[in-house]
Structures are given as structure tokens and as C-alpha cells.
Write an enzyme that holds these catalytic residues in place. Structure first.
Site, PDB file in Angstrom:
ATOM      1  N   GLN A  32       0.822  -1.215   0.000  1.00  9.60           N
ATOM      2  CA  GLN A  32       0.000   0.000   0.000  1.00  9.60           C
ATOM      3  C   GLN A  32       0.859   1.268   0.000  1.00  9.60           C
ATOM      4  O   GLN A  32       2.060   1.213   0.246  1.00  9.60           O
ATOM      5  CB  GLN A  32      -0.869  -0.002   1.261  1.00  9.60           C
ATOM      6  CG  GLN A  32      -0.055  -0.161   2.544  1.00  9.60           C
ATOM      7  CD  GLN A  32      -0.842  -0.758   3.694  1.00  9.60           C
ATOM      8  OE1 GLN A  32      -2.055  -0.726   3.690  1.00  9.60           O
ATOM      9  NE2 GLN A  32      -0.158  -1.288   4.695  1.00  9.60           N
ATOM     10  N   HIS A  63      -8.281   3.176  19.890  1.00  5.87           N
ATOM     11  CA  HIS A  63      -7.562   2.044  20.513  1.00  5.87           C
ATOM     12  C   HIS A  63      -8.131   1.664  21.885  1.00  5.87           C
ATOM     13  O   HIS A  63      -8.213   0.484  22.211  1.00  5.87           O
ATOM     14  CB  HIS A  63      -6.065   2.382  20.638  1.00  5.87           C
ATOM     15  CG  HIS A  63      -5.377   2.461  19.315  1.00  5.87           C
ATOM     16  ND1 HIS A  63      -4.710   3.570  18.862  1.00  5.87           N
ATOM     17  CD2 HIS A  63      -5.273   1.553  18.313  1.00  5.87           C
ATOM     18  CE1 HIS A  63      -4.221   3.346  17.668  1.00  5.87           C
ATOM     19  NE2 HIS A  63      -4.544   2.136  17.303  1.00  5.87           N
ATOM     20  N   ASP A  87       0.611   0.311  14.082  1.00  2.68           N
ATOM     21  CA  ASP A  87       1.052   1.584  14.685  1.00  2.68           C
ATOM     22  C   ASP A  87       1.388   1.421  16.171  1.00  2.68           C
ATOM     23  O   ASP A  87       1.950   2.328  16.789  1.00  2.68           O
ATOM     24  CB  ASP A  87      -0.001   2.683  14.487  1.00  2.68           C
ATOM     25  CG  ASP A  87      -1.366   2.289  15.013  1.00  2.68           C
ATOM     26  OD1 ASP A  87      -1.442   1.631  16.063  1.00  2.68           O
ATOM     27  OD2 ASP A  87      -2.382   2.627  14.370  1.00  2.68           O
ATOM     28  N   GLU A 107       1.288  -8.399  11.752  1.00  2.00           N
ATOM     29  CA  GLU A 107       1.087  -7.275  10.811  1.00  2.00           C
ATOM     30  C   GLU A 107       1.687  -7.680   9.461  1.00  2.00           C
ATOM     31  O   GLU A 107       2.822  -8.135   9.389  1.00  2.00           O
ATOM     32  CB  GLU A 107       1.781  -6.026  11.389  1.00  2.00           C
ATOM     33  CG  GLU A 107       1.964  -4.865  10.431  1.00  2.00           C
ATOM     34  CD  GLU A 107       0.651  -4.257   9.926  1.00  2.00           C
ATOM     35  OE1 GLU A 107      -0.168  -3.831  10.745  1.00  2.00           O
ATOM     36  OE2 GLU A 107       0.485  -4.211   8.691  1.00  2.00           O
ATOM     37  N   ASP A 139       0.705 -12.649   7.187  1.00  4.27           N
ATOM     38  CA  ASP A 139      -0.687 -12.438   6.802  1.00  4.27           C
ATOM     39  C   ASP A 139      -1.576 -12.966   7.944  1.00  4.27           C
ATOM     40  O   ASP A 139      -1.443 -14.129   8.349  1.00  4.27           O
ATOM     41  CB  ASP A 139      -0.912 -13.234   5.505  1.00  4.27           C
ATOM     42  CG  ASP A 139      -2.334 -13.143   5.028  1.00  4.27           C
ATOM     43  OD1 ASP A 139      -3.247 -13.505   5.798  1.00  4.27           O
ATOM     44  OD2 ASP A 139      -2.546 -12.704   3.890  1.00  4.27           O
ATOM     45  N   GLY A 140      -2.465 -12.118   8.449  1.00  2.00           N
ATOM     46  CA  GLY A 140      -3.279 -12.486   9.607  1.00  2.00           C
ATOM     47  C   GLY A 140      -4.120 -13.728   9.371  1.00  2.00           C
ATOM     48  O   GLY A 140      -4.291 -14.557  10.278  1.00  2.00           O
ATOM     49  N   ASP A 158      -7.350  -5.367  14.580  1.00  2.00           N
ATOM     50  CA  ASP A 158      -7.147  -3.932  14.367  1.00  2.00           C
ATOM     51  C   ASP A 158      -6.757  -3.753  12.899  1.00  2.00           C
ATOM     52  O   ASP A 158      -5.629  -3.395  12.573  1.00  2.00           O
ATOM     53  CB  ASP A 158      -6.037  -3.448  15.312  1.00  2.00           C
ATOM     54  CG  ASP A 158      -5.785  -1.968  15.175  1.00  2.00           C
ATOM     55  OD1 ASP A 158      -6.537  -1.286  14.460  1.00  2.00           O
ATOM     56  OD2 ASP A 158      -4.804  -1.484  15.790  1.00  2.00           O
ATOM     57  N   ASP A 161      -9.549  -0.912   6.526  1.00  5.27           N
ATOM     58  CA  ASP A 161     -10.842  -1.201   5.901  1.00  5.27           C
ATOM     59  C   ASP A 161     -10.685  -2.359   4.917  1.00  5.27           C
ATOM     60  O   ASP A 161      -9.579  -2.648   4.476  1.00  5.27           O
ATOM     61  CB  ASP A 161     -11.337   0.046   5.145  1.00  5.27           C
ATOM     62  CG  ASP A 161     -11.410   1.244   6.059  1.00  5.27           C
ATOM     63  OD1 ASP A 161     -11.983   1.115   7.153  1.00  5.27           O
ATOM     64  OD2 ASP A 161     -10.866   2.301   5.688  1.00  5.27           O
TER      65      ASP A 161
HETATM   66  N1  SPD Z   1     -11.170   3.735   8.157  1.00  5.92           N
HETATM   67  C1  SPD Z   1     -10.143   3.377   9.028  1.00  5.92           C
HETATM   68  C2  SPD Z   1     -10.304   2.053   9.682  1.00  5.92           C
HETATM   69  C3  SPD Z   1      -9.011   1.717  10.321  1.00  5.92           C
HETATM   70  C4  SPD Z   1      -9.092   0.882  11.497  1.00  5.92           C
HETATM   71  N2  SPD Z   1      -7.791   0.533  11.976  1.00  5.92           N
HETATM   72  C5  SPD Z   1      -6.953   1.617  12.290  1.00  5.92           C
HETATM   73  C6  SPD Z   1      -5.636   1.205  12.763  1.00  5.92           C
HETATM   74  C7  SPD Z   1      -5.241   1.942  13.969  1.00  5.92           C
HETATM   75  N3  SPD Z   1      -4.450   1.137  14.818  1.00  5.92           N
END
Ligand code: SPD
Length: 284
Positions: A32, A63, A87, A107, A139-140, A158, A161
Site C-alpha cells: 500500500q 484504541h 502503529d 502485521e 498475513d493475519g 485492528d 478497511d
Molecule cells: N477507516 C479506518 C479504519 C481503520 C481501522 N484501523 C486503524 C488502525 C489503527 N491502529
């Protein structure tokens, strides 16, 4: 701050969610485009493929709501799985619990972790060097397929989208694997998108989880800069007991450590279901 600021927008359904600042990093990883923006009023902001993930100023709205309903309810939260969370904010909240002794953070994009460690220092903070946190670049979906039954006390998704490489994390197959690798009284938690901006996906997540687990419940609150602002988190378990009952002995310290979440906030947020969502969910 230097004066070569520019506007960066997330565009969704003819709306723009914009922040103005200096671009600190713009990087194309294998998965990405990653942008780190330094803003005056919201601190550092992270965008992945055109979608805001987090800002220093707003990250706790997200969070804290993702982690504490689950972890404050668990009798034993020793082994945790975080899918995504590059993050570091979700890990930071989990590590506040003394009985968490191991976290697998899975991740897919190592670059997100590297850039977060370098520029979003307020979010992951000291978590990155906590011995209880194990980073796995993987890969999760593959990860959960390879884990033995009844393994984790909590699984926290977490994710970003739905997208080409995140779609699996919203599938029935994925939820089934999570149920399999979760202990019987363990808790599954996932960000479940916006009931307004992403209503169809939100309903799909809630109904899939409701179908598979004995119990599930969704809470609603706000995340600044996510499309429409209103966001949701869904929790589930296969236990017969009330799975969202407070069990944490250090709850006073946990509450004090938070800026957004507390037990009263949580109680209200689980009740804050928009009427149109209640109507639609009842059809499933
Ligand atoms: N539209 C954003 C959705 C993101 C959800 N995860 C965000 C990661 C933050 N740790």
C-alpha cells in the site's frame, strides 16, 4: 513546523476528510501507499492507501475502545493475538494489564511498523521494547489457520478497511478460525467499521459474528477523521457466562490511564445503537 504544508484528504462517497500539514514520509510498500503527515493541531497522522488510520490526537478514541471492553472482562488475559495494529496503539493498551504475558502482533506490512516506530512515537511508545510483545510479519488469515485450537485468551482485530489484502479479515472463514483458536471463555474483538459511512460492511461484520459465536455485542463511539466520525467495535465469545462482565482487579489504574474509555463510557457506548441499525440487525 516548516511552511510547505499541504492538504491530504480521505475521499469517501463524495466527502473529503482532510488534514493540513507537512508530509514527513510518503512510501509505496509491497502492499500500500503509506503517508505520514505532521499536523499542527492533530500531531502525526498516518494514512494507508488513501484512508486515515490514526492521528496522535484521535487515536485513543479508537484504541481504548477496541481493547478495554475485552481485556477488562477477561479473568485471564495471558495470551493475546493482535491482527494488524502496526502503529502499536492496540499493543500499548493491552500491555497495561499485568496478567498479559504474551502478545503476538501479526502485521502484514513491515513498513507500517517501521514508519510508526520512527514517526508515530507517541502511539506505540515503550510498547515496542516490551518483552511481552512479539512482532510477526505475516498475513493475519494465514496466521490464524496455523494456530492450534483453544490457544488465545483474546483476539483483537485492528485491521484497515476491507481491501484486496484485508478482505479475508472480514470473512466468515476468518471468524471461524478465530473462534477455533480462542479459548472457550476467551473474547474476540474487532473494529467493525462505521454504521453510517460503511453501513453494509458494518452489518455484514455484526451479522457474521452473531451467527458464529454464542454471544456478541457492538459498541458505538466516535473517531475523529474516520468517514462520518461514528465508528463501531464488536465483541464476541462462546462462553455461557456474561462475557462483558468486569473481572479486572486493577480497573482503577486502567481507567486512570485512559483519556476516553471508562466503565460508564463503555456502558453508554454499548447502548448507543442507532435505531436504523437495530432495525436492520433484527432481520438477520
Ligand atoms: N477507516 C479506518 C479504519 C481503520 C481501522 N484501523 C486503524 C488502525 C489503527 N491502529
Amino acid at each position: 513546523m516548516k511552511n510547505n504544508k499541504e492538504w491530504i484528504d480521505e475521499i469517501w462517497k463524495n466527502s473529503r476528510y482532510g488534514l493540513c500539514g507537512n508530509i514527513i514520509a510518503r512510501h509505496k510498500s509491497n502492499y500500500q501507499e503509506i503517508i505520514v503527515l505532521e499536523t499542527r493541531d492533530y500531531g502525526m497522522a498516518l494514512m494507508l492507501d488513501g484512508c486515515w488510520m490514526t492521528t496522535d490526537q484521535g487515536e485513543k478514541y479508537y484504541h481504548e475502545c477496541l481493547v478495554h471492553p475485552a481485556l477488562s472482562s477477561l479473568k485471564n488475559s495471558s495470551k493475546i493475538l493482535i491482527i494488524g495494529g502496526g502503529d502499536g496503539g492496540t499493543a500499548r493498551e493491552c500491555l497495561k494489564y499485568k496478567n498479559v504475558n504474551h502478545i503476538d502482533l501479526v502485521e502484514i506490512d513491515e513498513e507500517v511498523i517501521n514508519l510508526s516506530k520512527k514517526y508515530l512515537k507517541n502511539i506505540g511508545g515503550k510498547s515496542w521494547s516490551d518483552e511481552r510483545l512479539k512482532i510477526n510479519i505475516d498475513d493475519g488469515f494465514q496466521w490464524v489457520k496455523n494456530i492450534q485450537d483453544n490457544y488465545y485468551d483474546a483476539i483483537i482485530v485492528d485491521s484497515s478497511d476491507p481491501s484486496e489484502f484485508a478482505n479475508d479479515l472480514f470473512s466468515l472463514k476468518f471468524y471461524l478460525e478465530c473462534k477455533r483458536i480462542l479459548k472457550k471463555d476467551g473474547i474476540f474483538a474487532t473494529q467493525s467499521e462505521s454504521p453510517e459511512a460503511f453501513k453494509e460492511i458494518h452489518l455484514k461484520i455484526c451479522s457474521s459474528i452473531k451467527k458464529l459465536f454464542k454471544q456478541s455485542s457492538t459498541m458505538y463511539s466516535f473517531v475523529p477523521f474516520y468517514p462520518s466520525g461514528i465508528w463501531s467495535w464488536t465483541f464476541a465469545s462462546d462462553t455461557d457466562n456474561n462475557f462483558l462482565e468486569l473481572n479486572c482487579k486493577e480497573i482503577n489504574n486502567i481507567e486512570k490511564s485512559c483519556d476516553i474509555w471508562n466503565l460508564n463510557f463503555q456502558e453508554g457506548a454499548f447502548k448507543m445503537i442507532p435505531t436504523k441499525i437495530i432495525r436492520e440487525i433484527s432481520h438477520y
